[in-house]
Design a protein around this motif. Sequence first.
Motif, PDB file in Angstrom:
ATOM      1  N   ILE A   1       0.849  -1.194   0.000  1.00 21.07           N
ATOM      2  CA  ILE A   1       0.000   0.000   0.000  1.00 21.07           C
ATOM      3  C   ILE A   1       0.884   1.244   0.000  1.00 21.07           C
ATOM      4  N   ASN A   2       0.637   2.137  -0.943  1.00 23.05           N
ATOM      5  CA  ASN A   2       1.310   3.433  -1.006  1.00 23.05           C
ATOM      6  C   ASN A   2       0.229   4.513  -1.111  1.00 23.05           C
ATOM      7  N   LEU A   3       0.255   5.443  -0.157  1.00 23.69           N
ATOM      8  CA  LEU A   3      -0.838   6.404  -0.067  1.00 23.69           C
ATOM      9  C   LEU A   3      -0.371   7.639   0.689  1.00 23.69           C
ATOM     10  N   THR A   4      -0.820   8.795   0.235  1.00 25.51           N
ATOM     11  CA  THR A   4      -0.551  10.045   0.942  1.00 25.51           C
ATOM     12  C   THR A   4      -1.868  10.755   1.212  1.00 25.51           C
ATOM     13  N   ILE A   5      -2.056  11.173   2.457  1.00 24.09           N
ATOM     14  CA  ILE A   5      -3.250  11.923   2.850  1.00 24.09           C
ATOM     15  C   ILE A   5      -2.801  13.326   3.240  1.00 24.09           C
ATOM     16  N   LYS A   6      -3.340  14.327   2.554  1.00 24.16           N
ATOM     17  CA  LYS A   6      -2.969  15.715   2.837  1.00 24.16           C
ATOM     18  C   LYS A   6      -3.912  16.329   3.862  1.00 24.16           C
ATOM     19  N   ALA A   7      -3.416  17.368   4.538  1.00 23.00           N
ATOM     20  CA  ALA A   7      -4.235  18.079   5.517  1.00 23.00           C
ATOM     21  C   ALA A   7      -5.492  18.611   4.833  1.00 23.00           C
ATOM     22  N   GLY A   8      -6.633  18.402   5.491  1.00 17.53           N
ATOM     23  CA  GLY A   8      -7.898  18.890   4.959  1.00 17.53           C
ATOM     24  C   GLY A   8      -8.602  17.933   4.021  1.00 17.53           C
ATOM     25  N   GLU A   9      -7.940  16.843   3.653  1.00 16.44           N
ATOM     26  CA  GLU A   9      -8.580  15.880   2.743  1.00 16.44           C
ATOM     27  C   GLU A   9      -9.673  15.088   3.452  1.00 16.44           C
ATOM     28  N   LYS A  10     -10.684  14.694   2.672  1.00 14.05           N
ATOM     29  CA  LYS A  10     -11.712  13.777   3.134  1.00 14.05           C
ATOM     30  C   LYS A  10     -11.641  12.550   2.238  1.00 14.05           C
ATOM     31  N   ALA A  11     -10.863  11.578   2.663  1.00  9.07           N
ATOM     32  CA  ALA A  11     -10.637  10.382   1.855  1.00  9.07           C
ATOM     33  C   ALA A  11     -11.558   9.276   2.347  1.00  9.07           C
ATOM     34  N   VAL A  12     -12.328   8.697   1.433  1.00 10.73           N
ATOM     35  CA  VAL A  12     -13.223   7.597   1.779  1.00 10.73           C
ATOM     36  C   VAL A  12     -12.707   6.328   1.105  1.00 10.73           C
TER      37      VAL A  12
END
Length: 241
Positions: free
Chosen positions: A20-31
């Motif tokens: 798994i490779n993933l980046t979550i940025k500040a303010g994101e709403k990832a579902v």
Amino acid sequence: MLEIKNLYKDFDDLKVLKNINLTIKAGEKAVIIGPSGSGKSTLLRCLNALETPTSGSILFEDKEITDPKIDLNLIREQMGMVFQQFNLFSNLSILDNLTLAPVKRHKLTKIEAEEKAQTLLNRIGLSEKIDAFPKQLSGGQQQRIAIIRAMMMDPKVLLFDEPTSALDPEMVGEVLDLMKELAESGMTMVVVSHEMGFAKEVSNRIIFMDEGQIIEESHDPSNFFTNPQEERSQQFLSKIL
């Protein structure tokens, strides 16, 4: 805010997460969506160090949370988690459920915590339940309490693991409404959910998983639901929409 690199998780011979490779940025709403058993909840639990990855790394604000020297309590203060089951302490009042962690972790004095709890209860329309015990509340009310319990610590990101799956259908809406309100306030959110309407309306990113892998990502949720690119995504959506 969150960076996942080459993440693998095995349970004995069962390979649950695969690269798994993933980046979550500040303010994101990832579902995160996908069939049961695809590794969604395991991925979320790895983010909060409730599961230890077999290999790979997870960085939260550039700190490696799998480092044995890291203070996980400090990380978890900033990364709230809401579970399928509400996990409220049945022997404590709603007020004590809300104030326990911030007081114990010395984030707030008892008076400050009680004032904040009252403010958050007012916000969700449950101020009259402050002295009640969890068993005296409906499932939807308990889950909303669980969400504001996470908010008591002023987290930088909230992780939701199928927060409506244990609720009766008529209670789902009140929990989703609170989550929408949090999303609109700018909270960074990573949500594992089967609620496709919520995913389409609130998320700014869809992550589709199957068999422990990320099959497709989209920063255009509406387009993902009408025009998924991968064959496996098309199969999945054709069965649920």
